[in-house]
Design a protein around this motif. Structure first.
Motif, short mmCIF file in Angstrom:
data_model
loop_
_atom_site.label_atom_id
_atom_site.label_comp_id
_atom_site.label_asym_id
_atom_site.label_seq_id
_atom_site.Cartn_x
_atom_site.Cartn_y
_atom_site.Cartn_z
N ALA A 278 22.52 -24.27 18.66
CA ALA A 278 21.07 -24.31 18.63
C ALA A 278 20.48 -23.82 17.31
N ASN A 279 19.26 -24.20 17.12
CA ASN A 279 18.39 -23.59 16.13
C ASN A 279 17.74 -22.40 16.83
N LYS A 280 17.30 -21.40 16.06
CA LYS A 280 16.66 -20.29 16.77
C LYS A 280 15.37 -20.75 17.45
N TYR A 281 14.78 -21.80 16.91
CA TYR A 281 13.72 -22.49 17.64
C TYR A 281 14.43 -23.53 18.49
N ILE A 282 14.51 -23.27 19.78
CA ILE A 282 15.34 -24.13 20.62
C ILE A 282 14.89 -25.58 20.50
N GLY A 283 15.87 -26.47 20.46
CA GLY A 283 15.57 -27.89 20.28
C GLY A 283 15.71 -28.33 18.83
N GLY A 284 15.63 -27.36 17.91
CA GLY A 284 15.79 -27.68 16.50
C GLY A 284 14.87 -28.81 16.07
N PHE A 288 11.48 -33.90 15.66
CA PHE A 288 11.24 -34.38 14.30
C PHE A 288 12.34 -35.40 13.98
N ARG A 289 13.02 -35.16 12.88
CA ARG A 289 13.98 -36.14 12.41
C ARG A 289 15.42 -35.77 12.76
N GLY A 290 15.62 -34.57 13.31
CA GLY A 290 16.98 -34.07 13.52
C GLY A 290 17.79 -34.95 14.47
N CYS A 291 19.09 -35.04 14.20
CA CYS A 291 19.92 -35.86 15.07
C CYS A 291 21.37 -35.40 15.03
N VAL A 292 21.58 -34.07 15.17
CA VAL A 292 22.96 -33.58 15.29
C VAL A 292 23.18 -32.99 16.67
N GLN A 293 24.13 -32.09 16.80
CA GLN A 293 24.59 -31.73 18.15
C GLN A 293 23.45 -31.36 19.10
N GLU A 294 22.61 -30.41 18.69
CA GLU A 294 21.56 -29.95 19.61
C GLU A 294 20.56 -31.07 19.91
N GLU A 295 20.15 -31.75 18.87
CA GLU A 295 19.13 -32.79 19.06
C GLU A 295 19.64 -33.92 19.95
N ARG A 297 21.86 -33.65 22.31
CA ARG A 297 21.86 -33.16 23.69
C ARG A 297 20.46 -33.24 24.29
N PHE A 298 19.45 -32.92 23.47
CA PHE A 298 18.07 -32.96 23.95
C PHE A 298 17.60 -34.40 24.21
N MET A 299 18.21 -35.36 23.56
CA MET A 299 17.82 -36.75 23.80
C MET A 299 18.51 -37.33 25.04
N ILE A 300 19.77 -36.95 25.26
CA ILE A 300 20.46 -37.53 26.41
C ILE A 300 20.14 -36.76 27.70
N ASN A 301 19.76 -35.49 27.57
CA ASN A 301 19.26 -34.69 28.70
C ASN A 301 17.81 -34.29 28.37
N PRO A 302 16.87 -35.23 28.42
CA PRO A 302 15.53 -34.95 27.86
C PRO A 302 14.80 -33.81 28.56
N GLU A 303 15.22 -33.43 29.76
CA GLU A 303 14.53 -32.33 30.44
C GLU A 303 14.66 -31.02 29.66
N LEU A 304 15.66 -30.96 28.79
CA LEU A 304 15.80 -29.77 27.94
C LEU A 304 14.55 -29.55 27.09
N ILE A 305 13.91 -30.65 26.72
CA ILE A 305 12.78 -30.57 25.79
C ILE A 305 11.68 -29.65 26.33
N VAL A 306 11.52 -29.64 27.65
CA VAL A 306 10.40 -28.89 28.21
C VAL A 306 10.52 -27.40 27.89
N GLY A 307 11.75 -26.92 27.67
CA GLY A 307 11.92 -25.52 27.29
C GLY A 307 11.19 -25.17 26.01
N MET A 308 11.02 -26.17 25.14
CA MET A 308 10.34 -25.91 23.87
C MET A 308 8.87 -25.55 24.10
N PRO A 312 9.62 -19.16 22.98
CA PRO A 312 9.53 -18.87 21.55
C PRO A 312 10.91 -18.61 20.94
N ALA A 313 10.95 -18.62 19.62
CA ALA A 313 12.20 -18.49 18.87
C ALA A 313 13.07 -17.35 19.38
#
Ligand SMILES: *[C@@H]1O[C@H](CO)[C@@H](O)[C@H](O)[C@H]1NC(C)=O
Ligand SMILES: *[C@@H]1O[C@H](CO)[C@@H](O)[C@H](O)[C@H]1NC(C)=O
Ligand SMILES: *[C@@H]1O[C@H](CO)[C@@H](O)[C@H](O)[C@H]1NC(C)=O
Length: 562
Positions: A278-284, A288-295, A297-308, A312-313
């Protein structure tokens, strides 16, 4: 009906939770009930009736509709960046096939509008359920830094909140001041328009697929988001060195360590906590433009996004554990080659609280510290961060016994030292006592209700080693130490084909054959790091530890893995 609702909405817990989150929601609270502003209701009703009524039948018109909705909410920062509006138009008018786009505007958007209309009601019943959680506060609220706690959401409520993101309805002001990331999807579309990255298009395809799927069948489960805080320094007189002491004195055995040179963390078949790099800001950079491990995961399990929305960091001594998200999307590739490859049928079992047994642990590694990663402070920070993610509240009793044991053996060995308890062991004990005390307001009770399966291990890989610049060999060992200390039964380590991880399996087998415990391995790591810092060695940790592995030693080559 309103009356019975307002009663539960009026409990102290609910009022406190709502007060913390309301500034970040697009709703208004009046006499203990939540509402959309009345003009919004009209606009959403019109959208819900479909394109014949609303005229919203293309990306371009949709972008205008979003702008209009934002105006109705009188968001102070209501104008979206023109590139975002172009991005919506580009995706739904150019990148989506005509057929798919007709279905999207004819079927999906009206249902999403309907879901938005139900958001106030969904939230109210959420707070009702939260109130009946026998004393555990689980309501949607800002889970601020250093506030250990849990938020328990239904998948349906999550869906409604994600529609708010998609329609860019969340107020954006003050999020930065609270160390919250942007939560609306406008940046996702801005990046699409400005960069034309194929991977960005595919990220949006994942999210669109998620919305299509929940509209055809709304999932009925739950997801929990928990902030875990590890107060290692709660004795004011012991801030620095004793903590390293704790690791070097640990006599806990190393756990089972299994190296997988192929496969991915999210596909691991066991009961395991799956690490989000993770990024310390969850979701990294997910939105935006990010597309590595954390991002990804957030795209294939989109419910993770709501945590953002409400987390807070993370500070150094914090991690975030998310249980129950559903995987909706399949994919291929990584970073610029990331590609949505269709629907994913998630068949993971469900626990007694309606959560999928998919447990994700977000831990943020130090970023780009270069050589400094070998300093004692950084080694400690990373090991404690991983431990904070890996420890398991339901093993608390075992930890306590363990630490009591350590304390006794230490007292024996340190006879004459006078004050053997002036050590990290004591800090840890204090820590678990304080956890015990705070658990009377029970942030953790929810997760203690574990499913019946065997104990949960760790599934991880090269944490913090890509853009963050961590040393993969050191990071693998750090995670092993942390998982062992947390009494996890195993680590499944996915090397992701990284060259420097090739010797990992050998080194692990060798270390196990030495019968080292956590303290002994920690000491080795510290000694290597000391030499590395002083430039007394140019070797990697594995080369330094086990030079013969890198000779043409036939005995070792014999058993070499293929
Ligand atoms: C956790 O870390 C933060 C920031 O680094 C620090 O201010 C806080 O005191 C720590 N909390 C505990 C309980 O040790
Ligand atoms: C989800 O949690 C609620 C309590 O918030 C509970 O009433 C419901 O039964 C759970 N759902 C499932 C599928 O277990
Ligand atoms: C934790 O609380 C339980 C019961 O409330 C008590 O029996 C136990 O001794 C406590 N443990 C510690 C380490 O304080």
């Amino acid at each position: 009906m309103r009356d019975s609702r307002s009663n539960t909405m009026n409990t102290l817990e609910t009022r406190e939770a709502l007060t913390s989150i309301l500034p970040y929601l697009p709703l208004i609270l009046r006499s203990s009930s939540l509402f959309w502003p009345p003009p919004m209701v009209e606009a959403l009703k019109s959208l819900a009736r479909g394109p014949l009524h609303s005229n919203v039948n293309s990306g371009q018109v949709f972008a205008i509709a979003i702008s209009d909705l934002r105006n109705l909410l009188s968001l102070p920062d209501s104008a979206l960046h023109p590139s975002a509006l172009h991005g919506y138009a580009l995706f739904f008018d150019d990148f989506m096939s005509r057929d798919a786009s007709e279905k999207w505007f004819g079927n999906v958007v009206p249902q999403l509008a309907d879901l938005l209309l139900r958001l106030p009601e969904l939230l109210e019943s959420h707070y009702q359920n939260a109130a009946s959680f026998n004393g555990t506060e689980t309501g949607l609220r800002l889970l601020e830094s250093q506030q250990q706690g849990i938020v328990f959401l239904s998948q349906e409520l999550i869906a409604a909140l994600l529609v708010c993101s998609f329609f860019c309805l969340f107020p954006a002001t003050n999020r930065g001041a609270k160390h919250l990331q942007a939560i609306n999807f406008d940046n996702l579309f801005t990046c699409l328009y400005e960069s034309h990255d194929i991977s960005q298009e595919n990220k949006i395809k994942c999210i669109v697929h998620y919305f299509e799927k929940i509209c055809s069948c709304m999932p009925g489960g739950n997801v929990s988001f928990e902030r875990k805080v590890l107060p290692l320094t709660n004795s004011p007189s012991h801030i620095s060195s004793p903590k390293a002491n704790f690791w070097s004195k640990s006599s806990v055995s190393l756990c089972h360590f299994e190296v997988h040179s192929s496969g991915l963390i999210e596909d691991q078949p066991a009961e395991a906590l799956e690490v989000d790099f993770a990024n310390k800001y969850i979701g990294g950079g997910a939105l935006f433009r990010g597309c590595v491990q954390e991002e990804i995961r957030f795209m294939i399990n989109p419910e993770l996004i709501v945590g953002m929305l409400f987390l807070p960091a993370m500070a150094d001594n914090e991690s975030i554990e998310i249980i129950g998200t559903q995987r909706f999307c399949d994919y291929t590739g990584y970073a610029s080659s990331f590609c949505f490859s269709g629907d994913y049928k998630d068949v993971k079992g469900v626990d007694s609280m309606g959560r999928r047994k998919t447990r994700i642990i977000a831990i943020d590694a130090l970023s780009r510290v270069g050589k400094r990663q070998y300093t004692p402070e950084c080694l400690l920070r990373e090991t404690n961060k991983a431990f904070c993610g890996f420890y398991d509240q339901s093993s608390r009793q075992q930890y306590e016994n363990l630490f009591v044991d350590t304390e006794f053996s230490e007292a024996e060995f340190d006879e004459g030292n006078g004050n053997p308890l002036e050590s990290s062991t004591r800090n840890l004990l204090t820590y678990f006592q304080s956890v015990n005390e705070t658990s009377s307001n029970q942030p953790m009770r929810v997760n203690e209700q574990k499913w019946d399966d065997d104990k949960v291990g760790i599934a991880t890989g090269n944490w913090g080693c890509g853009a963050f610049g961590g040393d993969p060999e050191v990071k693998a060992i750090i995670q092993w130490l942390a998982a062992s200390q947390a009494l996890r039964p195993f680590i499944l380590y996915y090397t992701f084909g990284l060259e420097s991880s090739r010797k990992l399996d050998k080194v692990v087998q060798w270390i196990i054959s030495q019968k080292w415990n956590v303290g002994e391995l920690w000491e080795m790591l510290v000694e290597y790091s000391r030499q590395k810092l002083k430039q007394q060695t140019k070797l990697t940790f594995f080369e330094w530890l086990l030079p013969s592995l890198y000779d043409d030693d036939p005995m070792i080559m014999d058993t070499s893995f293929t």
